[in-house]
Design a protein around this motif. Structure first.
Motif, short mmCIF file in Angstrom:
data_model
loop_
_atom_site.label_atom_id
_atom_site.label_comp_id
_atom_site.label_asym_id
_atom_site.label_seq_id
_atom_site.Cartn_x
_atom_site.Cartn_y
_atom_site.Cartn_z
N VAL A 73 26.67 89.95 65.89
CA VAL A 73 26.41 89.68 64.47
C VAL A 73 25.46 90.74 63.92
N LEU A 74 25.81 91.30 62.77
CA LEU A 74 24.90 92.22 62.07
C LEU A 74 25.02 91.95 60.57
N PRO A 75 24.16 91.06 60.03
CA PRO A 75 24.25 90.70 58.60
C PRO A 75 23.44 91.63 57.71
N SER A 76 23.54 92.93 57.95
CA SER A 76 22.69 93.91 57.29
C SER A 76 23.06 94.11 55.82
N PHE A 77 22.04 94.32 54.98
CA PHE A 77 22.28 94.84 53.64
C PHE A 77 21.47 96.12 53.44
N TYR A 78 21.10 96.74 54.55
CA TYR A 78 20.47 98.06 54.59
C TYR A 78 21.54 99.11 54.26
#
Length: 394
Positions: free
Chosen positions: A275-280
């Protein structure tokens, strides 16, 4: 040819560029690798490859212009001493000041833009003055670049809109840094409780908060599900979490923290889904590629970079950024359907092998820099037919 590689962290020379540097050496080039920190382990590994290491002072996260002028001056002295034919730089300050120095000494210059970073993220939207300054510095750094390599088409668009590059400049999209599909071999899905794994820096814009909240939502109905987080503190980053935040998650029994490591393979093998919920402002996250190569479905955000390797419903799921509830729903969908997880695991490995194999990616880079022979045709994640990566010109 004499080649100088500029980086902002010595370990990245091995972890992210090691295969590329090794291919350069194999092609008969003399390579000098540079970083502001000097790790004996890295220096030894580079030496074993036949690569010399040079330390280049740099304030990686600093904003003091005097420190940056010192970096530029050191780069110029380095290049006058090494007399490189080619300079390759990646990450922000090496790209900016390495490009300026390469122009002064007349070396062919290539920039690898692995992501635009915090300044171009939504978190920094109110700091337009900083974005303007960084854009101008980038423009000065890449003005004479023979080619600028980007990891996703969104970054090229933002670079054009921000004036970092001009419409006529040579910009080529490549499949990220690639992943060693032999080192990251496919592993069987584990037995035991369903396990999610997130790996990333302890920053708000990496989606750590959403991961924790999704764990909280999911555990209300499924007590036996595990949520692992492999991370390290971010003491210098304005979006970092505090030690108190971490302790509160531990006390609530939401997250199992894993120690920082340089071999993530055992932890990927222990999980069912990455899981990677990034908004970067990602380029193309290496962690996603490592998970795909291991044969792990990926849940990530529908954001530049993150979404590029994902074929929705085939090798992973895309969710909106900053949406813990939808993230939790995606998690529960996979928990409830082991057959889907198994099918996605196979597709994940296929994507990594066909599209993101580091040997294929490096062949494209070397040919574009005229350091190698014919380009290798590769297949994009979204397109089943073979596609040759060619320069983008808008």
């Amino acid at each position: 040819m004499n080649i100088v590689i500029l980086s902002s962290l010595s370990w990245s020379l091995i972890n992210f560029r090691g295969a590329l540097i090794a291919r350069m050496v194999d092609e008969g080039h003399d390579v000098v690798a540079c970083a502001p920190d000097e790790e004996p382990e890295v220096v030894a590994k580079l030496a074993a490859m036949g690569v010399r290491f040079r330390r280049t002072p740099m304030a990686r996260a600093g904003t003091n212009p005097l420190h940056d002028i010192r970096t530029l001056a050191h780069y110029v002295r380095l290049m006058r001493a090494e007399r490189p034919d080619v300079v390759v730089a990646y990450t922000q300050k090496p790209i900016i000041y390495g490009g300026m120095a390469a122009r002064l000494v007349g070396a062919r210059y290539f920039a690898i833009m692995s992501g635009l970073g915090y300044v171009f993220s939504e978190e920094a939207a109110e700091r337009r003055w900083l974005r303007t300054i960084v854009s101008r510095l980038y423009r000065a750094g890449v003005a004479r670049a023979r080619c600028i390599f980007v990891f996703n088409s969104d970054d090229h668009r933002v670079m054009l809109e921000s004036g970092i590059v001009s419409p006529g400049q040579r910009v080529m999209q490549v499949a990220g840094s690639g992943v060693d599909v032999r080192h990251f071999s496919r592993r069987p899905l584990p037995d035991g409780p369903f396990t999610f794994l997130m790996m990333g820096r302890l920053m708000r814009d990496k989606g750590v908060g959403e991961y924790v909240e999704a764990a909280r939502i999911t555990r209300r109905r499924r007590k036996d599900v595990r949520f692992l987080l492999l991370t390290r503190p971010e003491t210098e980053n304005p979006t970092g979490y505090t030690a108190a935040d971490l302790q509160s998650w531990r006390d609530a029994g939401l997250i199992e923290f894993l120690p920082e490591t340089r071999d993530v393979r055992p932890f990927l093998a222990s999980a069912h889904v990455f899981v990677l919920p990034s908004f970067y402002r990602e380029g193309l996250p290496r962690t996603i590629l490592e998970a795909l190569a291991t044969g792990r479905p990926v849940i990530t955000t529908d954001m530049p970079g993150c979404r590029d390797p994902i074929n929705e419903g085939v090798n992973g799921l895309l969710v909106p950024p900053r949406d813990a509830a939808t993230l939790a729903a995606a998690m529960e969908k996979l928990i409830a359907d082991p057959a889907l997880v198994a099918a996605m695991a196979g597709a994940a490995r296929q994507t990594a092998a066909e599209v993101y194999d580091v040997d294929k990616v490096n062949a494209v880079l070397l040919e574009a820099m005229q350091l190698h022979g014919p380009t290798v045709a590769i297949v994009t994640a979204a397109t089943p037919r073979p596609a040759l990566l060619v320069p983008e010109s808008l």
